[in-house]
Design a protein around this motif. Structure first.
Motif, mmCIF file in Angstrom:
data_model
loop_
_atom_site.group_PDB
_atom_site.id
_atom_site.type_symbol
_atom_site.label_atom_id
_atom_site.label_comp_id
_atom_site.label_asym_id
_atom_site.label_seq_id
_atom_site.Cartn_x
_atom_site.Cartn_y
_atom_site.Cartn_z
ATOM 1 N N UNK A 150 1.001 0.672 -4.340
ATOM 2 C CA UNK A 150 2.234 0.681 -3.551
ATOM 3 C C UNK A 150 2.043 -0.006 -2.202
ATOM 4 N N UNK A 151 0.895 0.236 -1.569
ATOM 5 C CA UNK A 151 0.611 -0.418 -0.292
ATOM 6 C C UNK A 151 0.541 -1.936 -0.441
ATOM 7 N N UNK A 152 0.124 -2.386 -1.636
ATOM 8 C CA UNK A 152 0.025 -3.825 -1.891
ATOM 9 C C UNK A 152 1.344 -4.415 -2.391
ATOM 10 N N UNK A 153 2.367 -3.571 -2.526
ATOM 11 C CA UNK A 153 3.682 -4.061 -2.902
ATOM 12 C C UNK A 153 4.018 -3.968 -4.367
ATOM 13 N N UNK A 168 -3.691 -10.630 -9.888
ATOM 14 C CA UNK A 168 -2.773 -10.607 -8.749
ATOM 15 C C UNK A 168 -2.856 -9.268 -7.998
ATOM 16 N N UNK A 169 -2.871 -8.163 -8.725
ATOM 17 C CA UNK A 169 -2.921 -6.848 -8.087
ATOM 18 C C UNK A 169 -4.282 -6.627 -7.428
ATOM 19 N N UNK A 170 -5.362 -7.001 -8.108
ATOM 20 C CA UNK A 170 -6.699 -6.835 -7.528
ATOM 21 C C UNK A 170 -6.838 -7.638 -6.240
ATOM 22 N N UNK A 171 -6.349 -8.849 -6.234
ATOM 23 C CA UNK A 171 -6.423 -9.682 -5.033
ATOM 24 C C UNK A 171 -5.632 -9.071 -3.879
ATOM 25 N N UNK A 172 -4.478 -8.507 -4.195
ATOM 26 C CA UNK A 172 -3.634 -7.925 -3.152
ATOM 27 C C UNK A 172 -4.254 -6.674 -2.542
ATOM 28 N N UNK A 173 -4.961 -5.914 -3.340
ATOM 29 C CA UNK A 173 -5.591 -4.676 -2.856
ATOM 30 C C UNK A 173 -6.894 -4.956 -2.127
ATOM 31 N N UNK A 174 -7.635 -5.953 -2.563
ATOM 32 C CA UNK A 174 -9.010 -6.190 -2.124
ATOM 33 C C UNK A 174 -9.100 -6.449 -0.615
ATOM 34 N N UNK A 175 -9.830 -5.600 0.076
ATOM 35 C CA UNK A 175 -10.048 -5.734 1.517
ATOM 36 C C UNK A 175 -11.430 -5.185 1.856
ATOM 37 N N UNK A 176 -12.498 -5.935 1.495
ATOM 38 C CA UNK A 176 -13.868 -5.420 1.653
ATOM 39 C C UNK A 176 -14.223 -5.099 3.098
ATOM 40 N N UNK A 177 -13.547 -5.717 4.056
ATOM 41 C CA UNK A 177 -13.809 -5.394 5.468
ATOM 42 C C UNK A 177 -13.557 -3.912 5.734
ATOM 43 N N UNK A 178 -12.539 -3.366 5.084
ATOM 44 C CA UNK A 178 -12.222 -1.939 5.215
ATOM 45 C C UNK A 178 -12.822 -1.111 4.079
ATOM 46 N N UNK A 179 -13.736 -1.711 3.337
ATOM 47 C CA UNK A 179 -14.375 -1.062 2.187
ATOM 48 C C UNK A 179 -13.360 -0.603 1.142
ATOM 49 N N UNK A 180 -12.362 -1.425 0.926
ATOM 50 C CA UNK A 180 -11.377 -1.211 -0.132
ATOM 51 C C UNK A 180 -11.489 -2.386 -1.094
ATOM 52 N N UNK A 181 -11.558 -2.074 -2.386
ATOM 53 C CA UNK A 181 -11.846 -3.104 -3.382
ATOM 54 C C UNK A 181 -10.779 -3.106 -4.473
#
Length: 413
Positions: A150-153, A168-181
């Motif tokens: 939901x946060x990724x839209x 597409x969904x994995x790319x939108x969620x992926x934020x390794x800087x915040x340790x979210x993959x």
């Protein structure tokens, strides 16, 4: 002597002393003692065994819990030493290794009596005979974190139907800087990588061996396309062992991963606030391929040199019955009984997530009963992992895997 025979003999020599004299037979009370080796937590099966012994007072069951990390070697060593258990649980991918050497007892007569009541008989047969009895089956599905979607839209699992959706969904969620993959991609464990990559290859029409089992086909265009997709997915993934991925998902740091129904048991206990869902493994495209996954089973076998075959089969038939198999399914929440009609139990019909696993089983792929399957799977694991870590190109990894597998097949002829 064949390579397989040498393997059995060598392990028997190494482990014979450690195994000791664990043979079956009668005890001081005159009862028949059945040695039963299995992989479930002892506390899961103890009530079932206690009930069995109460209903069969002339039989005592001595149960030993094995581990998936070392169970194959322990069973092999016991067989080579001439001291196999009376009844043993075997994973379906291990079955042919033992059936092909003549070490399993032929249970075709018992199977004929039970065939109409159970599924999964193909997994129990080798070279026209039945050497195992079907007990439990299971598969893997796609877990997703609803909050991260939901946060990724993305509103729901409707966004997770195809490979392109998953990317597409994995790319939108992926934020390794915040340790979210975005996605959890397995690595570094035996018997795991194959089960996580091959669903995409199977769903795309690929396979490891030809229909007759005599030639490697894993370097086909269909598998290559799946591997290229897998490596693209890796760019938005946490690459780790299953235990680490499971924990990251429970911690809310992992958006998507393929895992087993055991997570339906552990998530409510370890992460009760986690908002998650389960979906079918994505297919290549809306108009292409299937929602494939790995299909596995737990078989019950006895051996040619088992001392108490008749009592062992009595125990096996009891464990297979729907009530006993459902007792395991309810506690472990990771398997479905092979008994026909079990899917109508309220445990499955009233739990939508368990229902997804039932639906996933309809398109799950069970590896073939090949004598060298364990070795073949190890080859696939090794070369897919090399591609994942960029040590080889996808093309070379699959070609080298085929070269090694064809060499294995040639030695068997």
């Amino acid at each position: 002597m064949t390579k397989l025979g040498v393997w059995f003999l060598g392990l028997g020599f190494v482990f014979m002393v450690a195994l000791g004299c664990s043979g079956s037979g009668g005890d001081s009370s005159g009862k028949t003692v059945v040695q039963f080796w299995q992989f479930w937590p002892t506390e899961t099966l103890e009530p079932i065994i206690t009930d069995f012994e109460a209903k069969h007072p002339s039989i005592d069951v001595e149960m030993q819990q094995l581990t998936w990390a070392s169970g194959l070697e322990k069973i092999t060593a016991a067989v080579a030493a001439g001291q196999p258990p009376d009844l043993c649980e075997l994973g379906s991918t291990w079955f042919a290794k033992f059936a092909s050497t003549g070490t399993l007892a032929d249970v075709s007569t018992t199977a004929a009596e039970l065939e109409s009541q159970y599924l999964m008989w193909d997994a129990c047969r080798y070279d026209g005979k039945t050497y195992g009895l079907p007990w439990l089956t299971g598969t893997r599905a796609l877990f997703f974190n609803k909050s991260l979607l939901q946060e990724a839209g993305f509103a729901s699992d409707e966004a997770l139907k195809t490979w392109s959706d998953l990317i597409r969904v994995a790319q939108a969620i992926h934020n390794p800087t915040d340790q979210v993959y975005g996605y959890g991609l397995n690595s570094g464990e035996r018997y795991i990588q194959f089960k996580k990559f091959m669903p995409y290859a199977w769903g795309n029409g690929g396979r490891v061996l030809s229909e007759d089992g005599k030639q490697c086909t894993i370097n086909s265009p269909q598998v290559l396309e799946a591997l290229r997709f897998y490596l693209e997915l890796k760019e938005s993934a946490l690459v780790e062992k299953q235990e680490v991925l499971d924990q990251a998902f429970k911690d809310g740091r992992l958006g998507l991963m393929v895992s087993g129904a055991w997570m339906l048991r552990t998530i409510p206990k370890d992460a009760p606030e986690l908002d998650f869902g389960v979906a079918l493994v994505p297919r290549p495209a809306a108009d292409k391929g299937t929602h494939a996954s790995f299909g596995g089973g737990e078989l019950l076998v006895t051996f040619g040199r088992s001392k108490e075959k008749e009592a062992a089969l009595t125990l096996a038939k009891y464990l297979m019955e729907v009530d006993q198999a459902m007792a395991v399914a309810r506690v472990q929440q990771s398997v479905l009984p092979a008994a026909l009609g079990a899917n109508k139990d309220p445990f499955f019909t009233e739990n939508p997530m368990q229902g997804v696993f039932l639906e996933q089983l309809e398109t799950a792929v069970f590896p073939p009963n090949h004598a060298l399957w364990v070795e073949i799977e190890d080859v696939v694991d090794s070369w897919i992992e090399k591609a994942v870590y960029g040590k080889e190109t996808p093309e070379k990894a699959l070609n080298q895997a085929c070269k090694e597998i064809d060499a294995l097949l040639a030695r068997q002829r």
